[in-house]
Motif scaffolding. Structure first.
Motif, PDB file in Angstrom:
ATOM      1  N   GLY A  86       0.830  -1.188   0.000  1.00  0.00           N
ATOM      2  CA  GLY A  86       0.000   0.000   0.000  1.00  0.00           C
ATOM      3  C   GLY A  86       0.867   1.241   0.000  1.00  0.00           C
ATOM      4  N   ASP A  87       0.314   2.350  -0.481  1.00  0.00           N
ATOM      5  CA  ASP A  87       1.092   3.599  -0.500  1.00  0.00           C
ATOM      6  C   ASP A  87       0.713   4.536   0.639  1.00  0.00           C
ATOM      7  OD1 ASP A  87      -1.367   4.606  -1.284  1.00  0.00           O
ATOM      8  OD2 ASP A  87      -0.645   5.509  -3.154  1.00  0.00           O
ATOM      9  N   GLY A  88      -0.209   4.105   1.500  1.00  0.00           N
ATOM     10  CA  GLY A  88      -0.625   4.939   2.617  1.00  0.00           C
ATOM     11  C   GLY A  88      -1.622   6.012   2.245  1.00  0.00           C
ATOM     12  N   SER A  89      -1.982   6.082   0.967  1.00  0.00           N
ATOM     13  CA  SER A  89      -2.901   7.127   0.494  1.00  0.00           C
ATOM     14  C   SER A  89      -4.101   6.547  -0.231  1.00  0.00           C
ATOM     15  CB  SER A  89      -2.154   8.092  -0.446  1.00  0.00           C
ATOM     16  OG  SER A  89      -1.089   8.717   0.226  1.00  0.00           O
ATOM     17  N   GLY A  90      -4.427   5.302   0.119  1.00  0.00           N
ATOM     18  CA  GLY A  90      -5.622   4.714  -0.453  1.00  0.00           C
ATOM     19  C   GLY A  90      -5.419   3.899  -1.702  1.00  0.00           C
ATOM     20  N   HIS A  91      -4.167   3.565  -2.026  1.00  0.00           N
ATOM     21  CA  HIS A  91      -3.893   2.713  -3.175  1.00  0.00           C
ATOM     22  C   HIS A  91      -3.194   1.438  -2.710  1.00  0.00           C
ATOM     23  CE1 HIS A  91      -4.021   6.854  -4.872  1.00  0.00           C
ATOM     24  NE2 HIS A  91      -4.749   6.240  -5.800  1.00  0.00           N
ATOM     25  N   GLY A  92      -3.586   0.310  -3.301  1.00  0.00           N
ATOM     26  CA  GLY A  92      -2.982  -0.960  -2.935  1.00  0.00           C
ATOM     27  C   GLY A  92      -2.876  -1.883  -4.131  1.00  0.00           C
ATOM     28  N   VAL A  93      -1.886  -2.765  -4.098  1.00  0.00           N
ATOM     29  CA  VAL A  93      -1.713  -3.769  -5.145  1.00  0.00           C
ATOM     30  C   VAL A  93      -1.345  -5.094  -4.485  1.00  0.00           C
ATOM     31  CG1 VAL A  93      -0.962  -2.116  -6.915  1.00  0.00           C
ATOM     32  CG2 VAL A  93       0.749  -3.233  -5.458  1.00  0.00           C
ATOM     33  N   HIS A  94      -1.497  -6.171  -5.253  1.00  0.00           N
ATOM     34  CA  HIS A  94      -1.007  -7.469  -4.787  1.00  0.00           C
ATOM     35  C   HIS A  94      -0.021  -8.024  -5.808  1.00  0.00           C
ATOM     36  CE1 HIS A  94      -2.978 -10.420  -7.518  1.00  0.00           C
ATOM     37  NE2 HIS A  94      -3.893  -9.478  -7.653  1.00  0.00           N
ATOM     38  N   PHE A  95       0.898  -8.834  -5.333  1.00  0.00           N
ATOM     39  CA  PHE A  95       1.927  -9.425  -6.184  1.00  0.00           C
ATOM     40  C   PHE A  95       1.749 -10.939  -6.287  1.00  0.00           C
ATOM     41  CE2 PHE A  95       3.620  -5.407  -4.893  1.00  0.00           C
ATOM     42  CZ  PHE A  95       4.416  -4.963  -5.952  1.00  0.00           C
ATOM     43  N   GLY A  96       0.505 -11.389  -6.164  1.00  0.00           N
ATOM     44  CA  GLY A  96       0.256 -12.812  -6.256  1.00  0.00           C
ATOM     45  C   GLY A  96       0.489 -13.525  -4.935  1.00  0.00           C
TER      46      GLY A  96
END
Length: 447
Positions: free
Chosen positions: A215-225
């Motif tokens: 997460g970037d701490g500003s409401g964005h997130g991703v997953h790497f599997g």
């Protein structure tokens, strides 16, 4: 970007973080105990500071000494690696009070996920599937019986503040429950200073699947599997692979999307791992680790993304460098944890390494801080290195792993290399047909 990062750890992870810093042009400081004066990361760092004698509580867990080392050297950030202070909320808070950046999530998020009961509540609120069980701590036998009757036997009692299998007991019938409850509470209190426990449905043959998130701490997130960490001994991971042999692309995308959204909604910053038990096509949340994992290299192998670079970038305020659609999965990767232990009894084997030769070739990576002539101290975790192998598919990866294990030489001490040479030739492992109980059953047969 940071000017100077202090690495508050030792061994292969300290060296791993140091390499990432050098690639980013960031000056490095390492701290070490007197037992680690000759360690490889100490030799390669720009600066080093001795922070105490061998016992961890007097060195690697000594927050005041580490903060003092930051102030002496002018380090503007700390990377905690894994273990030691990596999930210590107080440490993160103290660094923030001294205007030093903790390369990890906020102290508040560490606290939430460090309490297993609160973590489960939070996961449920964020839409992450959880194991059926108690909503909070169980204090009385009567309450335990009620919950167990509702969710059905067998059940497992777990320490709220724990990990690594301590404070964890299975009850298959109501008659088992009283002893299991009292034993779990006693173990939890002794190990963690907190005897709070909770109850969950016990799954008979699950796999251990974990999702790497950022997460970037500003409401964005991703997953790497995901990573499959089902090969375990006493709840400690031994062999990890990505992607899991048990999941298909649809399942991966579904659980990955749930986790990435949860991290975004939580406002989480940095790397994290959401861990699940997986059985009969269903995922059940067990915990979240708010740090880099030992097994992160298999994710790097199949994505081509340096997760430590990403940690540093996010912590410095640069945000995530990639979007979800940019993350592609390529091939298959397996990691074997090489420990300085007897391969049959798993008794630690400290001592001097007389000869150390690592395998090479396409798709081979070895993360280790040891070398020929290095003396392994008896004070710390027995992990001395990680063999990571990547192939275009799982079959190629397994063949490459077999070859790499044959090339790997560590003389002077006992290691777990013989165990992995056995496993790589086992039909169940070759077919990806195993669960979290498989390895202990295999070892019991061998005995």
């Amino acid at each position: 970007m940071f000017q100077k990062i202090l690495i508050a750890n030792r061994g292969e992870i300290a060296l791993r973080v140091l390499r990432a810093c050098k690639e980013l042009g960031i000056q490095t400081v390492v701290v070490h105990s007197t037992a680690d004066s000759d360690a490889m990361h100490v030799r390669l760092a720009d600066e080093s500071v001795c922070i105490g004698p061998p016992p961890s509580r007097e060195s690697y867990l000594n927050i005041h000494q580490i903060v003092a080392a930051c102030e002496i050297t002018g380090a503007d950030a700390v990377h905690p690696g894994y273990g030691f202070l990596s999930e210590n909320a107080k440490f993160a808070d103290i660094l923030a009070a001294h205007n030093i950046t903790f390369i990890g999530p906020s102290g508040d998020h560490i606290r939430i996920m460090g309490d297993k009961i609160e973590a489960k509540r939070t996961a449920k609120r964020l839409g992450i599937p959880v194991v059926p069980g108690s909503d909070g701590a169980i204090t009385e036998e009567k309450e335990a019986k009620r919950v167990a009757a509702e969710i059905g036997y067998p059940v497992i009692i777990k320490a709220s503040a724990g990990g690594g299998g301590r404070g964890m007991k299975v009850a298959r019938t109501e008659a088992d429950l009283e002893v299991a409850l009292q034993t779990a509470k006693s173990e939890a209190g002794a190990a963690f200073g907190d005897d709070a426990v909770y109850i969950e449905k016990y799954l008979e043959k699950p796999r251990h699947i974990e999702l790497q998130v950022f997460g970037d701490g500003s409401g964005h997130g991703v997953h790497f599997g995901e990573r499959d960490c089902s090969l375990q001994r006493r709840h400690q991971k031994v062999w990890e692979e990505a992607n899991s042999p048990a999941l298909n692309a649809e399942e991966r995308a579904r659980i990955g999307g749930i986790c990435a959204k949860a991290i975004a909604d939580l406002g989480y910053s940095g790397a994290g791992t959401i861990e699940f038990l997986y059985e009969n096509g269903e995922f059940y949340f067990i915990e979240m680790n708010t740090r880099l994992q030992v097994e992160h290299p298999v994710t790097e192998a199949i994505t081509g993304i340096d997760l430590v670079h990403e940690q540093i970038r996010v912590a410095s305020g640069g945000g995530l460098s990639i979007r979800q659609e940019d993350i592609k999965f390529n091939g298959h990767a397996i990691e074997c944890r090489i420990n300085a232990e007897d391969p049959r009894t798993f008794t630690p084997s400290p001592g001097t390494i007389t000869h150390f030769h690592t395998p090479g070739g396409l798709g081979i990576r070895v993360d280790s801080g040891v070398y020929s002539g290095y003396r392994i101290p008896p004070y710390y975790d027995s992990l001395i290195g990680k063999l990571i192998v990547h192939g275009r598919n799982r079959v190629e990866c397994m063949m490459r792993l077999r070859r790499a294990l044959d090339e790997f030489v560590v003389d002077g001490i006992k290691t777990t290399l013989p165990l992995f040479r056995d496993l790589v030739g086992n039909p169940d492992i070759a077919n990806g047909d195993y669960d979290i109980h498989w390895l202990e059953k295999y070892l019991a047969k061998e005995d």
